[in-house]
Design a protein around this motif. Structure first.
Motif, PDB file in Angstrom:
ATOM      1  N   MET A  16       4.002  54.532  59.014  1.00  0.00           N
ATOM      2  CA  MET A  16       3.255  53.612  58.145  1.00  0.00           C
ATOM      3  C   MET A  16       3.172  52.233  58.791  1.00  0.00           C
ATOM      4  O   MET A  16       4.083  51.814  59.498  1.00  0.00           O
ATOM      5  N   LEU A  17       2.100  51.529  58.495  1.00  0.00           N
ATOM      6  CA  LEU A  17       1.904  50.155  58.940  1.00  0.00           C
ATOM      7  C   LEU A  17       2.018  49.249  57.723  1.00  0.00           C
ATOM      8  O   LEU A  17       1.453  49.549  56.671  1.00  0.00           O
ATOM      9  N   PHE A  18       2.758  48.155  57.870  1.00  0.00           N
ATOM     10  CA  PHE A  18       2.883  47.151  56.809  1.00  0.00           C
ATOM     11  C   PHE A  18       2.420  45.813  57.360  1.00  0.00           C
ATOM     12  O   PHE A  18       2.677  45.491  58.521  1.00  0.00           O
ATOM     13  N   TYR A  45       1.003  44.586  52.326  1.00  0.00           N
ATOM     14  CA  TYR A  45       0.011  45.652  52.352  1.00  0.00           C
ATOM     15  C   TYR A  45       0.531  46.805  53.212  1.00  0.00           C
ATOM     16  O   TYR A  45       1.367  46.587  54.089  1.00  0.00           O
ATOM     17  N   SER A  46       0.005  47.994  52.965  1.00  0.00           N
ATOM     18  CA  SER A  46       0.415  49.140  53.786  1.00  0.00           C
ATOM     19  C   SER A  46      -0.791  49.997  54.147  1.00  0.00           C
ATOM     20  O   SER A  46      -1.815  49.993  53.459  1.00  0.00           O
ATOM     21  N   LEU A  47      -0.619  50.722  55.237  1.00  0.00           N
ATOM     22  CA  LEU A  47      -1.614  51.667  55.711  1.00  0.00           C
ATOM     23  C   LEU A  47      -0.845  52.890  56.195  1.00  0.00           C
ATOM     24  O   LEU A  47       0.018  52.779  57.065  1.00  0.00           O
ATOM     25  N   ILE A  48      -1.126  54.035  55.629  1.00  0.00           N
ATOM     26  CA  ILE A  48      -0.414  55.265  55.996  1.00  0.00           C
ATOM     27  C   ILE A  48      -1.143  55.930  57.164  1.00  0.00           C
ATOM     28  O   ILE A  48      -2.331  56.223  57.070  1.00  0.00           O
ATOM     29  N   LEU A  49      -0.397  56.155  58.261  1.00  0.00           N
ATOM     30  CA  LEU A  49      -0.968  56.877  59.396  1.00  0.00           C
ATOM     31  C   LEU A  49      -0.730  58.369  59.242  1.00  0.00           C
ATOM     32  O   LEU A  49      -1.602  59.166  59.561  1.00  0.00           O
ATOM     33  N   ASN A  50       0.451  58.731  58.798  1.00  0.00           N
ATOM     34  CA  ASN A  50       0.769  60.106  58.409  1.00  0.00           C
ATOM     35  C   ASN A  50       2.054  60.053  57.578  1.00  0.00           C
ATOM     36  O   ASN A  50       2.536  58.971  57.247  1.00  0.00           O
ATOM     37  N   SER A  51       2.633  61.203  57.282  1.00  0.00           N
ATOM     38  CA  SER A  51       3.812  61.218  56.405  1.00  0.00           C
ATOM     39  C   SER A  51       5.036  60.562  57.023  1.00  0.00           C
ATOM     40  O   SER A  51       5.964  60.191  56.316  1.00  0.00           O
TER      41      SER A  51
END
Length: 188
Positions: A91-93, A82-88
Motif C-alpha cells: 500500500m502507498l500512503f 491518503y492511501s492507494l492499494i497496489l495489492n493485498s
C-alpha cells in the motif's frame, strides 16, 4: 591652543567620517546578504495530493514489472492521510498538511512481498522516488537503494537506514519479527 583645538576638530571629523563609512557597509551587508540568501534558498516545491497521485500512477505505469496490476484512486483514510492499494500486500500512503500539500509518502508492505511480488515492490519503490523528484535518474535511484540497503532479497528484511538526497529524506525500515517493511520519503 589653536593647534590642540584644530587637532581635536579634525579627529572628531575623522571619527564621524569613519563612523559613517562603517555604518554604510553594515547597513548594506544585511540587505545584500538577505537578497543572496533569498536567491540561494529555494522554497521546496509543493504538490497537492491530486498532483501526487497523478505523478505516482504515471511513474508506476512507466516502470512496473507486472503489466496486470492496475491502480485505483487514492482514498482519504483519515484527515491528512491518503492511501492507494497496489495489492493485498503493498500500500502507498501520503500525508498532507493543512494546505493539502504532500509532506511525506510511505510505501508499506508485508515482508512476504519481497518473495511473492518482488517486481511489483521494486516498481512501487522506483515510482515513489520518481514521483517525489522527477530529476532523480535511474543511476541515482540505484545509489539511494544501495545506501538504504534495499537489495530485493532477504537481506533487506531486518534493518533501518536513512539517506538524504535533493532535500528529501528517504527512510527504509524493515522488521522481520513484525513481517513489515516501509519505504518513506519526507519532503523537507
Amino acid at each position: 591652543m589653536k593647534k590642540l583645538f584644530y587637532i581635536g576638530a579634525m579627529l572628531a571629523l575623522l571619527l564621524i567620517a569613519c563612523g559613517e563609512e562603517e555604518a554604510k557597509p553594515k547597513e548594506e551587508k544585511p540587505v545584500v546578504a538577505q537578497v543572496k540568501e533569498k536567491e540561494e534558498k529555494k522554497e521546496p516545491a509543493t504538490i497537492t495530493i491530486e498532483q501526487y497521485e497523478s505523478k505516482f500512477i504515471e511513474a508506476f505505469n512507466n516502470v512496473k514489472g507486472d503489466s496486470n496490476t492496475t491502480l485505483g484512486k487514492m482514498e482519504e483514510i483519515d484527515h491528512g492521510r491518503y492511501s492507494l492499494i497496489l495489492n493485498s500486500d503493498i500500500m502507498l500512503f501520503a500525508d498532507v498538511n493543512k494546505k493539502d500539500e504532500v509532506t511525506a509518502v510511505n510505501l508499506a508492505a508485508m515482508s512476504s512481498a519481497v518473495d511473492n511480488y518482488n517486481n511489483l515492490l521494486k516498481s512501487a519503490f522506483q515510482a515513489m522516488i520518481t514521483s517525489v523528484d522527477e530529476s532523480i535518474t535511474d543511476t541515482q535511484q540505484s545509489v539511494i537503494f544501495d545506501k538504504l540497503g534495499i537489495t530485493g532479497d532477504e537481506k533487506m528484511l531486518d534493518h533501518t537506514d536513512t539517506y538524504k538526497y535533493n532535500d528529501i529524506t528517504f527512510v527504509y525500515r524493515a522488521k522481520n519479527d513484525e513481517g513489515t517493511l516501509t519505504f518513506q520519503a519526507n519532503l523537507d
